[in-house]
Design a protein around this motif. Sequence first.
Motif, short mmCIF file in Angstrom:
data_model
loop_
_atom_site.label_atom_id
_atom_site.label_comp_id
_atom_site.label_asym_id
_atom_site.label_seq_id
_atom_site.Cartn_x
_atom_site.Cartn_y
_atom_site.Cartn_z
N ILE A 1 -1.74 4.58 -7.69
CA ILE A 1 -2.55 5.81 -7.72
C ILE A 1 -1.66 7.03 -7.97
N ARG A 2 -2.28 8.13 -8.38
CA ARG A 2 -1.51 9.36 -8.62
C ARG A 2 -0.99 9.93 -7.31
N GLY A 3 -1.80 9.80 -6.27
CA GLY A 3 -1.43 10.41 -4.99
C GLY A 3 -0.51 9.55 -4.13
N GLY B 1 -0.15 2.81 -3.15
CA GLY B 1 -1.36 3.51 -2.71
C GLY B 1 -2.53 2.54 -2.57
N ARG B 2 -2.37 1.35 -3.14
CA ARG B 2 -3.40 0.32 -3.03
C ARG B 2 -2.75 -1.03 -2.80
N ARG C 1 3.55 9.91 2.55
CA ARG C 1 3.62 10.88 3.64
C ARG C 1 2.83 10.36 4.85
N ILE C 2 1.63 9.81 4.57
CA ILE C 2 0.80 9.26 5.64
C ILE C 2 1.57 8.17 6.39
N GLU D 1 1.33 11.36 -1.41
CA GLU D 1 0.48 11.66 -0.25
C GLU D 1 0.39 10.45 0.68
N VAL D 2 0.23 9.28 0.06
CA VAL D 2 0.10 8.06 0.86
C VAL D 2 1.42 7.76 1.58
N VAL E 1 0.84 -1.20 0.00
CA VAL E 1 0.00 0.00 0.00
C VAL E 1 0.88 1.26 0.00
#
Lengths: 190, 306
Positions: A171-173, A130-131, A179-180, A176-177, A126
């Motif tokens: 995913i594009r982000g 991102g997935r 960073r999370i 962001e993921v 993930v």
Amino acid sequence: MSAHALTNRESLLAARIREETGVKVAECYQCGKCTAGCPMARWMDISPNQIMRNLQTGDEADENRLLSCQALWHCAGCLTCTQRCPKGLDPAAVMDVLREAARRRGTVPASARKVLAFHEAFLKTVEDFGRMNEWPLVARYKLATGDLFADVLLAPEMLLKGKLPIVPHAIRGREEVRRIFRESRKKEKR
Amino acid sequence: MKACGYYPGCSLAGGGVELDLSIREVSKAAGVDLREIEDWNCCGATAAHCLNHDLAVALPYRVLSLAEEQGLAEVLAPCAACFSRLKGTNLRLARSAELAGRVRAVVGRPYGGGVKIVNVNEFCGRLAAGGLKDKLSKPLGLKVAGYYGCLLSRGEGIVEGEDPENPSAMDAVIRAAGCEPVSWNFSTECCGGGFSMSKTEAVVELSAAVLADARAAGADLVVTGCPMCHSNLDMRQRSMGSEGRGMPVLYLSELLGLACGLKPEALGLNRHFTDAGPIASPLSVRGERRPSECGASRNTSTPGGR
């Protein structure tokens, strides 16, 4: 008599559980209903009610036994214990805090290695994409455990039935993921 | 056309593809426009809440924030685990301002808390009573065990309007499909969930017990709303003894689609490991299905003919 009179003292671990989940472990009166309904109890070395009991004594040896038990890792998170607790406690959430603590202290037993490896492989996938993607997840899990032949017979049929995408989806982000994950990991060090 | 936000979740792009296909098909038939959240990420599932609380809230938080940003007031999350994580995050954020502040900093996005999460049982119930009401033209006449498992029956404040020990949301959908819901004991027992690879023997034992009880109650098939439950109950049957084998396991949305006369292949029925053909073909598309479409499936179930 207050519930706290049952215990010697609230351990740091019990206090952490209270802060994170609102559960006061001292309130457990050991009826055993959590264990009676637990579908995974037969694969546990310490039963769910014993886990609660080990948190009540304030004894360091009990706590160490708890954090190195395999039961924490054989909890399926089915919520039956929490649903049925007559005291309204939440053993499933307590298990979550204990798993975090065991991992932080490095006390996860060898017998739970595969379960932990699966969770870690899942999250790493993930973090990267991102997935969750089946191929990278299974590849990581197999490398980590050496369990190379697990479910090899399922894969061809899954492919044929369109249940195993060949190209992982990213995913594009992703940044962001990531960073999370970075920010959340700071908690693991606390 | 009525619109609804859509969060497929990772399983529905892989092992749980039949749930995605059937949800999209029945929505289309009912005139509901599913709007997939753009660039959604994984909810973290079991792994995140087992290893890191902040992560277990922050991953769903990003999804909720995206949905809000994209103007989706209501989001269908068909996967039971995704539903539980997303709605559970809404509850946790509402309960603790401290947590909400911390997670906002972790994710770096705002979220006002206004996205409502709907599960597959609620959604199918709505379609059956609404847009599909006049399209349920193929009563299937089967005995169906509605399997809720853990996350469509339990979770305080998450699964609403249900008796957690005896849930009934699926009953109306099963009846709308012209079937009879059977009364059985294992409708909320755990199938072993996420231990499919890491503790397979437990999954096989628990899932076999679920299927055996459905069989003992006279069910022709089991329906579920959870892709994890589905893969355990469907794909693991070959490792089970005779008590578990040969029981077709369908998604609730597949049953609903069949009762509307939708093609089994379009709903994903040809992708199951345990052959669901005998259920689908005689009643809805007799003659259209070729044997080769059963793939390598070796389980030949004969509902009603055991």
